[in-house]
Scaffold this motif. Structure first.
Motif, short mmCIF file in Angstrom:
data_model
loop_
_atom_site.label_atom_id
_atom_site.label_comp_id
_atom_site.label_asym_id
_atom_site.label_seq_id
_atom_site.Cartn_x
_atom_site.Cartn_y
_atom_site.Cartn_z
N VAL A 49 0.84 -1.21 0.00
CA VAL A 49 0.00 0.00 0.00
C VAL A 49 0.87 1.25 0.00
N ALA A 50 1.95 1.26 0.77
CA ALA A 50 2.84 2.42 0.79
C ALA A 50 3.43 2.66 -0.60
N ALA A 51 3.81 1.60 -1.30
CA ALA A 51 4.37 1.74 -2.64
C ALA A 51 3.30 2.23 -3.63
N GLY A 66 -9.35 5.27 3.60
CA GLY A 66 -8.13 5.35 4.39
C GLY A 66 -7.19 4.20 4.11
N GLU A 67 -5.91 4.47 4.30
CA GLU A 67 -4.93 3.43 4.02
C GLU A 67 -5.11 2.20 4.91
N GLU A 68 -5.65 2.39 6.12
CA GLU A 68 -5.88 1.26 7.01
C GLU A 68 -6.88 0.28 6.40
N THR A 69 -7.90 0.82 5.75
CA THR A 69 -8.92 -0.01 5.10
C THR A 69 -8.31 -0.82 3.96
N VAL A 70 -7.49 -0.15 3.15
CA VAL A 70 -6.85 -0.82 2.03
C VAL A 70 -5.86 -1.87 2.55
N GLU A 71 -5.09 -1.52 3.58
CA GLU A 71 -4.14 -2.46 4.15
C GLU A 71 -4.85 -3.70 4.70
N GLU A 72 -5.95 -3.49 5.40
CA GLU A 72 -6.69 -4.63 5.97
C GLU A 72 -7.26 -5.51 4.86
N PHE A 73 -7.81 -4.90 3.81
CA PHE A 73 -8.32 -5.66 2.67
C PHE A 73 -7.20 -6.48 2.04
N LEU A 74 -6.07 -5.84 1.82
CA LEU A 74 -4.94 -6.52 1.18
C LEU A 74 -4.34 -7.59 2.09
N ARG A 75 -4.30 -7.31 3.39
CA ARG A 75 -3.80 -8.31 4.34
C ARG A 75 -4.64 -9.58 4.26
N GLU A 76 -5.94 -9.40 4.21
CA GLU A 76 -6.83 -10.56 4.12
C GLU A 76 -6.65 -11.29 2.80
N ALA A 77 -6.48 -10.54 1.71
CA ALA A 77 -6.26 -11.16 0.40
C ALA A 77 -4.95 -11.94 0.38
N ILE A 78 -3.92 -11.40 0.99
CA ILE A 78 -2.63 -12.09 1.07
C ILE A 78 -2.78 -13.36 1.91
#
Length: 139
Positions: A49-51, A66-78
């Motif tokens: 997400v930072a990149a 918010g970046e937290e929402t995107v990070e959580e979504f991506l964390r779950e996808a990973i």
């Protein structure tokens, strides 16, 4: 900007090369504990997400997310990615490793593009003493 116009897959692919080996080992269950580490998914999601946020922002129904929402979504996808894909990523043989990087990068990029609107919004680096979003005073 549609998700396909910005190379999310390429950025994710590059992050695989730059993320620390302990993170990939944690996702593959090949670390010290010999089991998958959920914290590794969190670290990798933050890195991606930072990149991505250097050039794009994420929205839902036109509203910034918010970046937290995107990070959580991506964390779950990973975390939902099969462990076998990450085992190939930490393997010695470059053929299966590169194939796994491409497949996982493509899957993550497709999930992001399906869940969020991708908007071009480049951040500007103002030098080490600058106040821009990529400068040292960013919060």
């Amino acid at each position: 900007m549609a998700g396909s116009e910005y190379d999310i897959e390429g950025i994710v692919f590059i992050r695989f090369a730059l993320v620390g080996r302990p993170v990939l080992n944690g996702l593959a269950g090949k670390g010290q504990r010999r089991r998958r580490d959920p914290h590794s998914a969190t670290l990798f999601a933050r890195d991606i997400v930072a990149a991505l946020q250097r050039n794009i922002s994420f929205r839902r129904q036109g509203e910034p997310v918010g970046e937290e929402t995107v990070e959580e979504f991506l964390r779950e996808a990973i975390w939902q990615t099969p462990i076998e894909a990450f085992v190939d990523l930490v393997g010695i043989d470059a053929g299966p490793r590169d194939k796994a990087k491409r497949e996982v990068s493509k899957a993550l990029a497709e999930k992001l593009a399906a869940a969020f609107e991708i908007v071009a919004e480049p951040a500007f680096y103002h030098g080490r003493s600058g106040t821009g979003p990529l400068g040292p005073n960013a919060r």
